[in-house]
Design an enzyme around this catalytic site. Structure first.
Site, PDB file in Angstrom:
ATOM      1  N   TYR A  43       0.829  -1.214   0.000  1.00 52.07           N
ATOM      2  CA  TYR A  43       0.000   0.000   0.000  1.00 52.07           C
ATOM      3  C   TYR A  43       0.860   1.260   0.000  1.00 52.07           C
ATOM      4  O   TYR A  43       0.382   2.344  -0.354  1.00 52.07           O
ATOM      5  CB  TYR A  43      -0.917   0.050   1.221  1.00 52.07           C
ATOM      6  CG  TYR A  43      -1.983  -1.016   1.292  1.00 52.07           C
ATOM      7  CD1 TYR A  43      -2.185  -1.934   0.255  1.00 52.07           C
ATOM      8  CD2 TYR A  43      -2.798  -1.123   2.412  1.00 52.07           C
ATOM      9  CE1 TYR A  43      -3.150  -2.915   0.348  1.00 52.07           C
ATOM     10  CE2 TYR A  43      -3.778  -2.095   2.511  1.00 52.07           C
ATOM     11  CZ  TYR A  43      -3.948  -2.996   1.483  1.00 52.07           C
ATOM     12  OH  TYR A  43      -4.907  -3.967   1.584  1.00 52.07           O
ATOM     13  N   HIS A 101       0.202 -11.726   1.608  1.00 53.26           N
ATOM     14  CA  HIS A 101      -0.786 -10.906   0.896  1.00 53.26           C
ATOM     15  C   HIS A 101      -1.454 -11.627  -0.272  1.00 53.26           C
ATOM     16  O   HIS A 101      -2.673 -11.533  -0.456  1.00 53.26           O
ATOM     17  CB  HIS A 101      -0.126  -9.612   0.405  1.00 53.26           C
ATOM     18  CG  HIS A 101      -1.088  -8.497   0.182  1.00 53.26           C
ATOM     19  ND1 HIS A 101      -0.730  -7.173   0.269  1.00 53.26           N
ATOM     20  CD2 HIS A 101      -2.407  -8.489  -0.128  1.00 53.26           C
ATOM     21  CE1 HIS A 101      -1.785  -6.410   0.028  1.00 53.26           C
ATOM     22  NE2 HIS A 101      -2.811  -7.192  -0.215  1.00 53.26           N
TER      23      HIS A 101
END
Length: 271
Positions: A43, A101
């Site tokens: 992110y 992830h």
């Protein structure tokens, strides 16, 4: 769920939020009562999340911080060091949950290697819990074979009224592994759904609150994000909303397998 691995059912997501936007969102969320903050290495906002937490005045022991390891850092030699870098950005000596992830592209790093490296990071005290994200049932089985189901807190996956992922959720439940829902509002698509709107009207609630309450009532954790304090405050009220069996059945009937996130090169063969 595994008792030692329980996680809060309601949190604040930070996907696609960067710079001052994510700082403001996290600070507003914390001031309103959010205590779980979800971020990720990819992110690019861990440092800003850390800054927002530091400036919020909320004690670290009252927070639940989640981050996710990116695919480049899956090799055993890199995973732990990358998590230490994340901790430095987040201004903490540990996170409460660390997730893998996405599956390793082309299985470049075997599931057993990165899951055991993640378990080692937990043993070192870098994270209190470990889990996975965007794993199908086959990959979950491989993760379980590597570290045991009792070590895996959650599988964070896309889950909303239009993609209810029942087969995966049922498998996880049988293993004692929680499901965390991201995109519970399906990029806002469910907000205009007539079924959710009717339930919301009858309940004096918003459609977002209905969708979030539905997921939590199924036992799933949710991490909605917003840049607006009013929406953050409104979302929190979903925790007090309890839907009837009939309302839950009406939402169950909305499932149409509509997946919105399936990036080439990362996504597994979905169940």
């Amino acid at each position: 769920m595994n008792t030692n691995n329980s996680i809060p059912l309601f949190g604040l997501g930070t996907f696609r939020l960067t710079g001052q936007t994510v700082i403001d969102s996290v600070k507003n969320g914390l001031s309103l009562g959010f205590r779980l903050i979800d971020t990720a290495q990819i992110y690019g906002n861990e440092a800003e999340v850390g800054q927002a937490i530091a400036e919020s005045g909320v004690a670290r022991e009252d927070l639940f911080i989640t981050t996710k390891i990116w695919t480049d850092n899956y090799p055993k030699a890199k995973l732990g060091e990358s998590l230490k870098d994340s901790l430095a950005k987040l201004r903490t000596d540990h996170v409460d949950l660390t997730l893998i992830h996405w599956p390793s592209p082309a299985n470049a790093v075997p599931v057993a290697e990165f899951m055991r490296a993640l378990a080692e990071a937990k043993a070192q005290g870098l994270t209190k819990r470990i889990g996975v994200s965007n794993f199908n049932i086959d990959l979950m089985r491989q993760a379980i074979d590597a570290v045991g189901a009792q070590a895996i807190a959650t599988n964070q996956v896309e889950l909303h009224p239009y993609l209810q992922n029942r087969k995966l959720a049922d498998f996880a439940r049988r293993q004692g592994i929680g499901i965390s829902s991201y995109m519970t509002l399906a990029y806002g698509k469910v907000l205009g759904d007539p079924v959710l709107q009717r339930i919301a009207l009858a309940r004096g609630a918003t459609t977002a609150q209905v969708a979030l309450a539905w997921a939590m009532q199924l036992g799933h954790a949710v991490i909605p994000s917003s840049t607006k304090a009013a929406n953050l405050e409104s979302n929190l009220k979903a925790r007090a909303l309890h839907l009837s069996n009939e309302e839950m059945a009406q939402i169950a009937a909305l499932d149409r397998g509509e997946r919105l996130v399936s990036p080439d090169g990362l996504a597994p063969l979905w169940d």
